[in-house]
Write a protein that holds these residues in place. Structure first.
Motif, PDB file in Angstrom:
ATOM      1  N   LYS A   1      47.883  87.181  57.359  1.00 34.37           N
ATOM      2  CA  LYS A   1      46.868  86.950  58.393  1.00 34.37           C
ATOM      3  C   LYS A   1      45.821  88.063  58.381  1.00 34.37           C
ATOM      4  O   LYS A   1      44.622  87.806  58.530  1.00 34.37           O
ATOM      5  CB  LYS A   1      47.527  86.878  59.774  1.00 34.37           C
ATOM      6  N   ARG A   2      46.253  89.283  58.201  1.00 32.90           N
ATOM      7  CA  ARG A   2      45.298  90.400  58.137  1.00 32.90           C
ATOM      8  C   ARG A   2      44.367  90.231  56.938  1.00 32.90           C
ATOM      9  O   ARG A   2      43.165  90.447  57.037  1.00 32.90           O
ATOM     10  CB  ARG A   2      46.038  91.739  58.013  1.00 32.90           C
ATOM     11  N   GLU A   3      44.953  89.809  55.815  1.00 31.19           N
ATOM     12  CA  GLU A   3      44.147  89.633  54.602  1.00 31.19           C
ATOM     13  C   GLU A   3      43.110  88.532  54.802  1.00 31.19           C
ATOM     14  O   GLU A   3      41.949  88.675  54.409  1.00 31.19           O
ATOM     15  CB  GLU A   3      45.066  89.300  53.421  1.00 31.19           C
ATOM     16  N   GLN A   4      43.521  87.441  55.442  1.00 33.42           N
ATOM     17  CA  GLN A   4      42.573  86.356  55.708  1.00 33.42           C
ATOM     18  C   GLN A   4      41.457  86.836  56.623  1.00 33.42           C
ATOM     19  O   GLN A   4      40.282  86.518  56.405  1.00 33.42           O
ATOM     20  CB  GLN A   4      43.307  85.159  56.345  1.00 33.42           C
ATOM     21  N   ALA A   5      41.808  87.633  57.624  1.00 33.92           N
ATOM     22  CA  ALA A   5      40.802  88.128  58.568  1.00 33.92           C
ATOM     23  C   ALA A   5      39.812  89.058  57.872  1.00 33.92           C
ATOM     24  O   ALA A   5      38.599  88.993  58.113  1.00 33.92           O
ATOM     25  CB  ALA A   5      41.487  88.848  59.730  1.00 33.92           C
ATOM     26  N   MET A   6      40.324  89.887  56.974  1.00 31.93           N
ATOM     27  CA  MET A   6      39.450  90.809  56.231  1.00 31.93           C
ATOM     28  C   MET A   6      38.479  90.039  55.338  1.00 31.93           C
ATOM     29  O   MET A   6      37.273  90.258  55.362  1.00 31.93           O
ATOM     30  CB  MET A   6      40.298  91.725  55.330  1.00 31.93           C
ATOM     31  N   LEU A   7      39.042  89.131  54.541  1.00 31.05           N
ATOM     32  CA  LEU A   7      38.223  88.399  53.568  1.00 31.05           C
ATOM     33  C   LEU A   7      37.270  87.421  54.243  1.00 31.05           C
ATOM     34  O   LEU A   7      36.203  87.125  53.709  1.00 31.05           O
ATOM     35  CB  LEU A   7      39.130  87.666  52.574  1.00 31.05           C
ATOM     36  N   LYS A   8      37.665  86.938  55.411  1.00 31.35           N
ATOM     37  CA  LYS A   8      36.828  85.979  56.134  1.00 31.35           C
ATOM     38  C   LYS A   8      35.452  86.568  56.444  1.00 31.35           C
ATOM     39  O   LYS A   8      34.446  85.860  56.468  1.00 31.35           O
ATOM     40  CB  LYS A   8      37.520  85.553  57.422  1.00 31.35           C
ATOM     41  N   ALA A   9      35.410  87.860  56.653  1.00 31.75           N
ATOM     42  CA  ALA A   9      34.139  88.528  56.967  1.00 31.75           C
ATOM     43  C   ALA A   9      33.173  88.458  55.789  1.00 31.75           C
ATOM     44  O   ALA A   9      31.963  88.651  55.961  1.00 31.75           O
ATOM     45  CB  ALA A   9      34.400  89.981  57.343  1.00 31.75           C
ATOM     46  N   LEU A  10      33.689  88.155  54.601  1.00 37.11           N
ATOM     47  CA  LEU A  10      32.840  88.131  53.404  1.00 37.11           C
ATOM     48  C   LEU A  10      32.326  86.736  53.072  1.00 37.11           C
ATOM     49  O   LEU A  10      31.540  86.557  52.144  1.00 37.11           O
ATOM     50  CB  LEU A  10      33.635  88.685  52.210  1.00 37.11           C
ATOM     51  N   VAL A  11      32.757  85.736  53.832  1.00 43.76           N
ATOM     52  CA  VAL A  11      32.326  84.369  53.553  1.00 43.76           C
ATOM     53  C   VAL A  11      30.843  84.192  53.879  1.00 43.76           C
ATOM     54  O   VAL A  11      30.355  84.657  54.913  1.00 43.76           O
ATOM     55  CB  VAL A  11      33.145  83.354  54.382  1.00 43.76           C
ATOM     56  N   VAL A  12      30.136  83.522  52.977  1.00 42.61           N
ATOM     57  CA  VAL A  12      28.725  83.193  53.194  1.00 42.61           C
ATOM     58  C   VAL A  12      28.648  81.679  53.384  1.00 42.61           C
ATOM     59  O   VAL A  12      28.912  80.927  52.447  1.00 42.61           O
ATOM     60  CB  VAL A  12      27.859  83.626  51.991  1.00 42.61           C
ATOM     61  N   ASP A  13      28.305  81.244  54.610  1.00 44.32           N
ATOM     62  CA  ASP A  13      28.322  79.803  54.879  1.00 44.32           C
ATOM     63  C   ASP A  13      26.923  79.206  54.879  1.00 44.32           C
ATOM     64  O   ASP A  13      26.565  78.438  55.772  1.00 44.32           O
ATOM     65  CB  ASP A  13      29.042  79.519  56.197  1.00 44.32           C
ATOM     66  N   ARG A  14      26.152  79.552  53.886  1.00 47.74           N
ATOM     67  CA  ARG A  14      24.803  78.996  53.732  1.00 47.74           C
ATOM     68  C   ARG A  14      24.463  78.964  52.242  1.00 47.74           C
ATOM     69  O   ARG A  14      25.157  79.577  51.420  1.00 47.74           O
ATOM     70  CB  ARG A  14      23.788  79.848  54.475  1.00 47.74           C
ATOM     71  N   ASN A  15      23.391  78.239  51.920  1.00 49.11           N
ATOM     72  CA  ASN A  15      22.978  78.130  50.524  1.00 49.11           C
ATOM     73  C   ASN A  15      22.486  79.466  49.978  1.00 49.11           C
ATOM     74  O   ASN A  15      21.734  80.174  50.638  1.00 49.11           O
ATOM     75  CB  ASN A  15      21.859  77.095  50.392  1.00 49.11           C
ATOM     76  N   THR A  16      22.943  79.777  48.774  1.00 46.20           N
ATOM     77  CA  THR A  16      22.487  81.004  48.127  1.00 46.20           C
ATOM     78  C   THR A  16      21.811  80.720  46.794  1.00 46.20           C
ATOM     79  O   THR A  16      21.256  81.610  46.180  1.00 46.20           O
ATOM     80  CB  THR A  16      23.682  81.942  47.856  1.00 46.20           C
ATOM     81  N   GLU A  17      21.885  79.459  46.344  1.00 41.98           N
ATOM     82  CA  GLU A  17      21.331  79.088  45.043  1.00 41.98           C
ATOM     83  C   GLU A  17      20.203  78.079  45.227  1.00 41.98           C
ATOM     84  O   GLU A  17      20.277  77.218  46.114  1.00 41.98           O
ATOM     85  CB  GLU A  17      22.425  78.458  44.162  1.00 41.98           C
ATOM     86  N   ALA A  18      19.200  78.175  44.342  1.00 42.95           N
ATOM     87  CA  ALA A  18      18.023  77.309  44.448  1.00 42.95           C
ATOM     88  C   ALA A  18      18.379  75.826  44.333  1.00 42.95           C
ATOM     89  O   ALA A  18      17.873  74.997  45.089  1.00 42.95           O
ATOM     90  CB  ALA A  18      16.998  77.690  43.384  1.00 42.95           C
ATOM     91  N   TRP A  19      19.282  75.470  43.432  1.00 45.73           N
ATOM     92  CA  TRP A  19      19.612  74.053  43.215  1.00 45.73           C
ATOM     93  C   TRP A  19      20.193  73.390  44.466  1.00 45.73           C
ATOM     94  O   TRP A  19      20.081  72.177  44.651  1.00 45.73           O
ATOM     95  CB  TRP A  19      20.579  73.892  42.029  1.00 45.73           C
ATOM     96  N   GLN A  20      20.821  74.216  45.315  1.00 50.03           N
ATOM     97  CA  GLN A  20      21.453  73.648  46.513  1.00 50.03           C
ATOM     98  C   GLN A  20      20.426  73.062  47.479  1.00 50.03           C
ATOM     99  O   GLN A  20      20.750  72.179  48.275  1.00 50.03           O
ATOM    100  CB  GLN A  20      22.283  74.741  47.201  1.00 50.03           C
ATOM    101  N   GLN A  21      19.205  73.540  47.404  1.00 51.60           N
ATOM    102  CA  GLN A  21      18.157  73.069  48.315  1.00 51.60           C
ATOM    103  C   GLN A  21      17.428  71.850  47.765  1.00 51.60           C
ATOM    104  O   GLN A  21      16.753  71.144  48.495  1.00 51.60           O
ATOM    105  CB  GLN A  21      17.118  74.180  48.563  1.00 51.60           C
ATOM    106  N   ASP A  22      17.560  71.638  46.464  1.00 48.04           N
ATOM    107  CA  ASP A  22      16.815  70.547  45.834  1.00 48.04           C
ATOM    108  C   ASP A  22      17.475  69.196  46.116  1.00 48.04           C
ATOM    109  O   ASP A  22      18.690  69.055  45.996  1.00 48.04           O
ATOM    110  CB  ASP A  22      16.758  70.796  44.322  1.00 48.04           C
TER     111      ASP A  22
END
Length: 270
Positions: free
Chosen positions: A18-39
């Motif tokens: 659970k601690r590991e999930q909580a730590m790594l969860k802070a690193l999740v990016v929940d938005r588009n980061t690549e150009a193709w995703q918007q096309d």
DNA sequence: GCGACAG
DNA sequence: ATCTTGTCGC
């Protein structure tokens, strides 16, 4: 049933997970980061990956982990790797990643070593992303550890944060008419955790799509839809088919190599 | 005690 | 996840 596994787990393992999930969860990016995703046509997207783990029937540890890469938009397999692995962690709802993800990360690393030019631009993962008990499912976990955009694609609704597979939910499913029809999954918290998507004109059961990493929910759903020839998106489907096939060829195939290793005493045995 | 339980 | 053949439908 399945949660009996909890008893066979070292005392502190669950809280560490659970601690590991909580730590790594802070690193999740929940938005588009690549150009193709918007096309609208995903112009620029050329390779979509799929991962899966299949199991040896009588065995709780024996499994085959597979990673496939498909061309986009043709959806033809351009890379495949199947590997027998020995699972250590038991399956626990909410902690699937600790059972499967290490082997999937290994598979991505080997691809990077052998054929870096075939590295997928996004991975479709069998399981959930942020639609999860603590907002950090296997698709998030794999995404953060590999730094690849990931989409969670589950075949059953994980009933968390007030989401229920009740009569109302089933009614909404019945209203889905054609491939592409969908409705949002809003948790009690108010957040949209994912989308129920009808992925095929003739499928009764929807797919449950959620953000894993580095992609928006909108793009995740649109991508999943565009990868479906049948109910299950082709990258995940191919990973599943090939891993099961690998197990069958390795342990189930006829021939002198396996005859002595089959279940039960053979002819002539006492 | 009862229900839920991604894969 | 897996146990499991044929069968009904497009």
């Amino acid at each position: 049933m399945a949660q009996e596994a909890v008893g066979r787990l070292p005392r502190e393992t669950l809280s560490r997970w659970k601690r590991e999930q909580a730590m790594l969860k802070a690193l999740v990016v929940d938005r588009n980061t690549e150009a193709w995703q918007q096309d609208p046509a995903f112009a620029g997207l050329q390779r979509v990956g799929g991962v899966d783990v299949s199991f040896v029937k009588g065995d709780s540890a024996g499994a085959c982990a597979s990673l496939v890469v498909l061309s986009y938009p043709e959806l033809e397999v351009v890379y495949e790797e199947c590997r027998m692995v020995s699972l250590t962690a038991p399956y626990l709802s909410g902690f699937l990643a600790f059972r499967e993800v290490p082997f999937l990360v290994d598979a991505v690393r080997r691809l990077q070593e052998k054929q870096p030019s075939l590295m997928p631009q996004v991975l479709l993962v069998d399981g959930n992303g942020v639609l999860h008990h603590r907002g950090f499912g296997v698709a998030c976990h794999l995404g953060v550890l590999t730094d690849l955009p990931c989409v969670g694609v589950a075949k059953k609704l994980l009933q968390v944060d007030g989401l229920e597979n009740n009569a109302l939910h089933k009614d909404k499913i019945r209203l889905l008419r054609a491939r592409g029809d969908a409705f949002p999954l809003r948790g009690r918290s108010g957040a949209i955790l994912g989308v129920a998507l009808k992925s095929h004109d003739h499928s009764t059961k929807p797919l449950y799509v959620s953000v894993g990493h580095k992609i928006s929910l909108e793009a995740a759903v649109r991508l999943t839809r565009s990868c479906c020839r049948f109910r299950i998106p082709e990258p995940v489907r191919q990973a599943d088919i090939r891993s099961r096939d690998y197990i069958r060829r390795t342990l189930g195939g006829p021939g002198p190599l396996c005859s002595g290793l089959r279940a039960g005493p053979g002819p002539g045995a006492l």
